[in-house]
Enzyme design. Structure first.
Site, PDB file in Angstrom:
ATOM      1  N   GLU A 126      -5.037  -8.655  -0.350  1.00 23.52           N
ATOM      2  CA  GLU A 126      -5.863  -8.286   0.814  1.00 23.52           C
ATOM      3  C   GLU A 126      -7.299  -8.163   0.329  1.00 23.52           C
ATOM      4  OE1 GLU A 126      -4.580  -5.189   3.487  1.00 23.52           O
ATOM      5  OE2 GLU A 126      -2.461  -5.692   3.138  1.00 23.52           O
ATOM      6  N   GLU A 184       0.847  -1.208   0.000  1.00 22.81           N
ATOM      7  CA  GLU A 184       0.000   0.000   0.000  1.00 22.81           C
ATOM      8  C   GLU A 184       0.881   1.257   0.000  1.00 22.81           C
ATOM      9  OE1 GLU A 184      -3.329  -0.115   2.772  1.00 22.81           O
ATOM     10  OE2 GLU A 184      -4.164  -1.821   1.704  1.00 22.81           O
TER      11      GLU A 184
HETATM   12  O1  AHR Z   1      -5.446  -5.731   6.845  1.00 26.78           O
HETATM   13  C1  AHR Z   1      -5.391  -4.557   7.583  1.00 26.78           C
HETATM   14  C2  AHR Z   1      -4.696  -3.428   6.833  1.00 26.78           C
HETATM   15  O2  AHR Z   1      -5.452  -3.085   5.711  1.00 26.78           O
HETATM   16  C3  AHR Z   1      -3.345  -3.739   6.262  1.00 26.78           C
HETATM   17  O3  AHR Z   1      -2.328  -3.592   7.180  1.00 26.78           O
HETATM   18  C4  AHR Z   1      -3.209  -2.724   5.179  1.00 26.78           C
HETATM   19  O4  AHR Z   1      -2.374  -3.160   4.138  1.00 26.78           O
HETATM   20  C5  AHR Z   1      -4.650  -2.473   4.745  1.00 26.78           C
HETATM   21  O5  AHR Z   1      -4.939  -1.135   4.687  1.00 26.78           O
END
Ligand code: AHR
Length: 496
Positions: free
Chosen positions: A297, A174
């Site tokens: 994710e 991210e």
């Molecule tokens: O999964 C929780 C968070 O969500 C992670 O650390 C991040 O990559 C995303 O914003």
């Protein structure tokens, strides 16, 4: 009755990569500490500090790959803090997640041991946001170099003689947000630089993963593909499903109304459009589909359970989550010529977890059961299937009621996964089995909820568990199924 699902059992569309069934474990809340790592002195049964019950459950559902150490934590993590004698490791505050004390007892060696115990591939995410090129390069050397070098010697001094094998390595996380708030042009250049020093040592060939877009930020994908395609093996995508559009009031994990149930499923279905559009951009720069799309994710994100640390992201998991999992995995199958890995967030006690723990107690969530039922699709061949779904409408908004996918495994057994999203009605569907010569035998398993927030608790850990499914009739080549409301079903069709 009109045909609603047509399954062409003789049209194969390529392999469903088992890594689509991957997971993600971050140093966040009680995921690593308590959920996976309890330490050798814990009364909770463990192997070298790693919980035996959790390992057993994850192995049972055939976890193929595990991403670590973050997440946002990855771009603050300095791997040398987590090696050497545990009593000498730095204690620090996990500034990003809840201000917890991070004692670094779970580090590189412990993660690699965990993956060995799980028999899964490690996917390590390096630090671009606050780390140096040298730090990332040395981590790869420490992990994978067999020979004379400072990092190989340090690893050996810490008790690991042979280099490990590490295939998947992420260069930042991210980086448009918690990983440095970068613009895509800047990150693309940094990615090109950092990945240069992510070396292949000996036979260890690293699959280099570039940080991809947040949800519908198509420009990020465009810029990364334009500037860095030839330097990457995969590009990522993150997308979370919230019942509302407000990060300050996301909605509760249990006790919600039909409106939030419906909106959550509608928003989860958006994954199809997202993946389709990111893939269209990738196709422009990489028509041979060499570069994979990794959704590393995904999952539901609700308000935390009342009374828990807001930075720990602990939430319950209901039949609604099971449906999100089922329909999302069906979407990934459909795009499996490009989607080569996905990692649900997060394995234990955080967000859409497959496992929850409380002290020595552990329970399997409805999402766990979906992953366990769907494991039959891992590395199987996707089959062509079309769904003309009945409509599920709520207050004038319509979504498809049924999500479906099918595959055939090496033994010739066909598996069909079916989700009925409707909270109130069964879905009665004829499934035309085309291309099947002769007879077939059918069996099935279903996971259904008695209410829209049916879930497993430590008092009632088996309230939502898979049951044998027999509500089907095979006549000629038409299999008519009756899917219960709010259910995920997997059928096994064995040609005779
Ligand atoms: O999964 C929780 C968070 O969500 C992670 O650390 C991040 O990559 C995303 O914003």
């Amino acid at each position: 009755m009109a045909e609603r699902i047509v399954l062409n059992t003789d049209i194969r569309k390529g392999k469903i990569d088992r890594n689509i069934y991957g997971h993600f474990a971050e140093h966040l809340g009680r995921c690593i500490y308590e959920g996976i790592w309890v330490g050798e002195d814990s009364p909770i049964p463990n192997t070298k500090g790693i919980r035996n019950d959790v390992v057993e459950a994850l192995k049972e559902m055939k976890i193929p790959v595990l991403r670590w150490p973050g997440g946002c934590f990855a771009d603050e993590y300095h791997w040398k803090d987590g090696i050497g004698p545990s009593e000498d490791r730095k204690r620090m505050i996990n500034t990003h997640w809840g201000g917890a004390v991070e004692n670094n007892h779970f580090g590189t060696h412990e993660f690699m041991l965990l993956c060995a115990m799980l028999e899964c591939e490690p996917y390590i995410n390096g630090n671009v946001g606050s780390g140096t090129v040298q730090e990332m390069s040395e981590w790869v050397e420490y992990l994978t170099f067999n020979g004379v070098s400072p990092m190989a010697e340090l690893r050996q001094k810490n008790g690991q003689e042979d280099a490990w094998s590490v295939k998947y390595f992420g260069v930042g996380n991210e980086n448009w947000g918690c990983g440095g708030n970068m613009r895509p042009e800047f990150y693309a250049d940094l990615y090109r630089q950092y990945q240069t020093y992510v070396r292949n040592y000996g036979d260890n060939k690293i699959h280099r993963i570039a940080c991809g877009a947040n949800a519908d930020d198509y420009n990020w994908t465009e810029v990364l593909m334009r500037e860095a395609t030839r330097f990457m093996d995969s590009l990522t995508l993150h997308y979370y499903t919230l019942p509302t559009s407000d990060w300050n009031h996301k909605g509760a994990a249990t006790g919600f109304g039909t409106d939030e149930y419906f909106t959550t499923l509608k928003k989860a279905l958006f994954m199809d459009e997202l993946v389709t559009r990111h893939i269209a951009i990738m196709d422009k720069y990489d028509p041979e589909k060499r570069v994979g799309l990794i959704v590393d994710e995904w999952g539901t994100w609700y308000d935390v359970e009342p009374g828990t640390n807001p930075g720990f992201l602990y939430q319950q998991n209901t039949i609604r989550d099971a449906l999100v999992a089922g329909l999302t995995l069906n979407i990934f199958h459909k795009h499996s010529d490009r989607v080569r890995m996905a990692n649900i967030a997060q394995t234990v006690n955080v967000l859409q977890a497959v496992i929850l723990t409380e002290g020595e107690k552990m329970l399997l969530t409805p999402t766990y059961h979906v992953f366990n039922m769907y494991k039959v699709h891992q590395d199987a061949e996707l089959l062509e299937l079309t769904v003309d779904s009945p409509v599920y409408s709520y207050e004038g908004v319509e979504i498809p009621e049924v999500s479906a996918s099918a595959s055939v495994n090496a033994e010739g057994i066909i598996h069909v996964s079916l989700c009925n999203l409707n909270h109130a009605s069964s879905a009665v569907l004829p499934l035309a089995l085309r291309g099947l010569a002769g007879q077939a035998s059918v069996s099935g398993t279903t996971l259904a909820g008695a209410s829209i927030d049916a879930h497993n608790s430590f008092e009632q850990p088996e309230a939502v568990t898979p049951q044998a499914f027999s509500a089907f009739k095979l006549e000629g080549d038409t299999l008519t199924v009756e899917l219960p409301p709010m259910s995920v079903t997997v059928l096994a069709i064995t040609p005779q």
